[in-house]
Scaffold this active site. Structure first.
Site, short mmCIF file in Angstrom:
data_model
loop_
_atom_site.label_atom_id
_atom_site.label_comp_id
_atom_site.label_asym_id
_atom_site.label_seq_id
_atom_site.Cartn_x
_atom_site.Cartn_y
_atom_site.Cartn_z
N SER A 167 35.37 154.27 69.77
CA SER A 167 35.13 154.01 68.35
C SER A 167 33.61 154.05 68.07
CB SER A 167 35.75 152.66 67.97
OG SER A 167 35.88 152.56 66.59
N ARG A 237 37.75 141.65 57.57
CA ARG A 237 38.36 141.81 58.88
C ARG A 237 39.85 142.17 58.75
NH1 ARG A 237 37.76 143.24 64.16
NH2 ARG A 237 39.01 141.96 65.53
N ASP A 333 46.39 157.16 66.29
CA ASP A 333 45.13 156.68 65.71
C ASP A 333 44.87 157.43 64.41
OD1 ASP A 333 42.52 155.98 65.07
OD2 ASP A 333 41.71 156.40 67.07
N HIS A 366 44.56 153.01 66.59
CA HIS A 366 43.18 153.08 67.03
C HIS A 366 42.88 152.08 68.15
CE1 HIS A 366 38.92 153.87 66.74
NE2 HIS A 366 38.64 152.62 66.45
N ASP A 367 43.46 150.88 68.04
CA ASP A 367 43.21 149.82 69.02
C ASP A 367 43.63 150.19 70.44
OD1 ASP A 367 41.79 147.83 67.86
OD2 ASP A 367 43.44 146.43 67.63
#
Lengths: 395, 395
Positions: A167, A237, A333, A366-367
Site C-alpha cells: 500500500s 478511519r 483489492d 486490500h487488507d
C-alpha cells in the site's frame, strides 16, 4: 490537561491519558544534515524512530528495508508497545519465515510525518517551542524515502538487499527504485500503484474533511488545548476501513447479522454486526494514531505519481534499472486493483527491467497484504530466495 | 434564531435562512386513518406531499407511481422549488418520453421520513408541539410503501399501471410488488437489490456517524437550537457520493487534475479537482436536505431485506405474482452491482413470474439511473409500451 509544553513522544489526550510511548531506537539528524523536502524547505533537526531485527552481515549485503502503510509503524516483527499486539507483519518476518531473520537483517522505520517517534506534526517545532501541527510542510513519499536513505546510510549500508512494502509502503518501495536505483538489489511493491487514483484521493479527502470538521481539531492546534479530534478521526478511519475490505469478505464475515438476537430494534444504535465492528475500528484507532499525522499520510499518498516527473511516461522512470522487481496484487483489492500493478509491470517490461508478478486469489480485499495468505507468503519466499542466491547470500 | 416553534415545512437554519419551501399538493391523514408502522406504533396524524403529471384516464388504469431515491423528492418532472433545477427524472418523464405524459398519469410523493413536505423528523410531533427529531420511530421501506398506498387509494386508483424507481426507489418498487401484488400491473426496479448488503450498510453507518459526531446535531434536537449539523452531513454526503460514481467515471472526469495550474501547492486546501467537486457536493447538499431525514432514509435502506419475511427464500416473496417485471442494472454500478438484480431475476424465474432484465453498459456507476443513458431509456420505452398494450392503454 498538561500545563507545560508537551513532550513530542508523549501526547496527552483529553483526560491526561498518555497514548504514545515509543521505546524504539532513534537517530537524530541535526542542522548539519537537513532533509531537503519537496515543498522546498529544509527540515532540521529531525528524528527517525526505527526497529531492527536479525543481524547485519560483515559485508552489509543482507539488509532488507520494510516500509509501512498509512497507519502502520516500525513494529513490523515485534509487539507494539501501544496496543500490545504482535508485529503487524509477524507472519512474513521471522526465523524460518519468508523474510527469514536467520538470513536477513531487517530495518523498519516510522515514516516521516508519522506519530510513533519519527518527526511529525506532533513533534516540537524548534522555532516556536510548540508542536508543529499543520505548520510542518506537506510531505511526500519521496521525502519519506529521502529520510529512510539517511537512516540506511547511518548503518554504513551501501546497497539494500531488498525494499518491501504494501500500500503506502509499496509506494515507498517504488520511489526507492526510482530515486536510488543503485541502492536497491530487489524490490517488492505490494498492493500498490504508481500513482494515487481519483477515487482513492476522493476517499482520502472525505477522511480529511471528517477530521477537520471536528471542532476539537482546532485548526490542527489541538495538542496545546488538551483535546483531540477523536470523533472526526474515527469517522475517517471507518470510511477507510470499508475500502480496505471487499464486498465478499464483509458479506462472509458479517452479512446482515444482527448484534443482539434476531429482531430489529428500530433504533439508531449499532444493530448490525458490521456497525459495531466499524465503530470498534474507529474507537480503537483514535487511541493509537494522531489525527494530524493522518492528514499528512493521506496527503503524501494523494501526491504520489511517479510518472509525473517523467512526462507521464512511467517506463522512463525505470530506464536502466538493474533492480529485480516482484509485484504482488490481490484479486479482490478494489483500492489498488490488479490493473494498477499490471500497469507497473508493463512499464518495467518496456524499460527491460527484471520483473515477476503475482496476483494472489483471495476475497479479503486490500487488507490481504497484512493477513496470512499462503500464496502470498510462498511467492515472497520464492522470490527472496532466488534473489538471495543471485546476491550470494545463500549457496 | 427563531424564538417560536418552527413550521414543519420551513426549517430555519443558523442565520435564519429558510431552506425548505415545499409548495406541492398535500394530503393529510388524521387520527381516523393512522399509519401502522413496522416499529409497532400507529403514526397519526401524518401528511404526504406529492406531485402529479399528466391526466388520469376515466377508468383510472394509466397511473404510474414514481418512487424516489435516498435524497430525492417528488419533483421528478418539474423544477425543484429549492434548487430551481429541472425535475430529477426529466429525461425519462414527459410528453414523447419513455414515461409519456400524453399517455400516463404520474404520481410522485415525498417518502415518509423525508424533508420535503411529507411527515418526517422535522415535522411537529402533536404530542410535544416540538419537531419529532429522532423520536419519530425508525421507518422501513414497507412503511413508506404503506403510506404511498393510502395516497394512491385517495385517488380512487385500484391498480397502478406501473411502479418505477431506482436505488431506494427500486426497493419501494419491490416492496409494492410483495405487499400489494394485485395493485401493480408492471414494476421496474432499477439499480437496486432485494436486501441491503453488508458493505452498503457499512457506508451508511459511516455517514450516520459523521452526522452524529457533529456537535450541532445535538442528539437530533437541532431544530429548536437554530443550528444544523452542516459539517457532519456534508461529510456523509461526500462519502456517499464517491460510492455513486465509478472509478472509471472519476478517472475520466477528474483524473489527478489540479484545481489551479500544474504545480502542487503543498497545502491541505482542495488542490485536486476531485476534492473541490466533493466539497461542492457536500456544501450544496446540506442546503437542501435535513440531517435527521438522512438518518431515517439510510436506516430504512439498511433494514430492507425482502426475503427475511420468507425464511430467507426470495422466490417465495413473489409466489403467484402476476406483475410484469423489468429489472435494470448498470454495468459499472458497484453499490448495487448487476449480480443483485440477477438474484432478483432468478427468484422471479423460480416464482414463474414475468420478467425481463437489462444490464446497461456504462462507466457512470450507480448514478447512471439519473443520467441520460440512451440504452436505459430505450429499454424503458419498450417495456412500458408493451405493458401498455397488454393493459389496453394503446392499441
Amino acid at each position: 490537561m498538561s500545563e507545560t509544553a508537551p513532550d513530542p513522544n508523549v501526547i496527552r489526550a483529553a483526560g491526561s491519558r498518555e497514548i504514545y510511548h515509543p521505546s524504539s531506537d532513534v537517530v537524530d539528524f541535526g542542522h548539519d544534515k537537513p532533509l531537503a523536502l519537496d515543498a522546498g524547505i529544509d527540515l532540521a533537526p529531525f528524528r527517525i524512530a526505527y526497529n531492527t531485527y536479525g543481524t547485519l552481515n560483515a559485508d552489509k549485503s543482507n539488509a532488507i528495508l520494510i516500509c509501512h502503510a498509512l497507519t502502520g509503524d516500525h513494529y513490523c516483527a515485534s509487539p507494539s508497545p501501544i496496543t500490545g499486539k504482535p508485529g503487524w507483519w509477524n507472519g512474513l518476518i521471522g526465523e524460518g519465515k519468508p523474510v527469514d531473520l536467520s538470513r536477513y537483517f531487517v530495518i523498519c522505520s516510522n515514516v516521516l510525518g508519522g506519530c510513533m517517534g519519527t518527526t511529525g506534526p506532533a513533534s516540537i517545532d524548534p522555532e516556536s517551542g510548540q508542536p508543529y501541527g499543520i505548520d510542518l510542510p506537506v510531505l511526500t513519499i519521496r521525502d519519506m524515502v529521502r529520510a529512510q536513505k539517511m537512516l540506511v546510510e547511518s548503518f554504513g549500508i551501501e546497497t539494500l538487499f531488498a525494499v518491501i512494502g504494501g500500500s503506502m509502503g509499496g509506494m515507498q518501495v517504488l520511489q526507492w527504485t526510482v530515486s536510488y536505483p543503485d541502492m536497491v538489489f530487489a524490490a517488492v511493491p505490494i498492493a500498490t500503484g504508481a500513482r494515487h487514483s481519483s477515487q482513492n484521493i476522493a476517499f482520502h479527502e472525505v477522511g480529511r474533511q471528517a477530521v477537520m470538521a471536528d471542532p476539537d481539531w482546532r485548526g490542527g492546534r489541538y495538542y496545546e488545548k488538551g483535546v483531540r479530534p477523536y470523533k472526526g478521526l474515527a469517522v475517517a478511519r471507518m470510511t477507510a476501513h470499508v475500502t480496505y475490505l471487499s464486498e465478499q469478505a464483509l458479506h462472509r464475515k458479517f452479512g446482515r447479522n444482527l448484534q443482539h438476537g434476531q429482531k430489529l430494534g428500530f433504533k439508531f444504535d449499532a444493530e448490525f454486526q458490521i456497525e459495531s465492528y466499524l465503530r470498534h475500528q474507529g474507537s480503537t484507532f483514535v487511541e493509537r494514531f494522531d489525527a494530524n499525522s493522518y492528514l499528512y499520510m493521506t496527503r503524501a499518498m494523494d501526491y504520489f505519481d511517479i510518472a509525473a516527473d517523467y512526462d507521464g511516461l512511467l517506463a522512463n522512470a525505470f530506464k536502466g534499472s538493474r533492480t529485480r522487481f516482484c509485484l504482488v496484487s490481490f484479486s479482490s483489492d478494489w483500492l489498488f486493483p490488479t490493473s494498477e500493478s499490471r500497469d507497473i509491470v508493463h512499464a518495467l517490461n518496456a524499460a527491460a527491467a527484471s520483473v515477476s508478478f503475482v496476483e494472489v486469489e483471495t476475497d479479503k480485499g486490500h487488507d490481504s497484504f497484512l493477513l496470512d495468505e499462503p500464496d502470498f507468503y510462498r511467492a515472497m519466499e520464492g522470490f527472496l530466495s532466488s534473489a538471495a542466491r543471485a546476491r550470494g547470500l545463500i549457496a
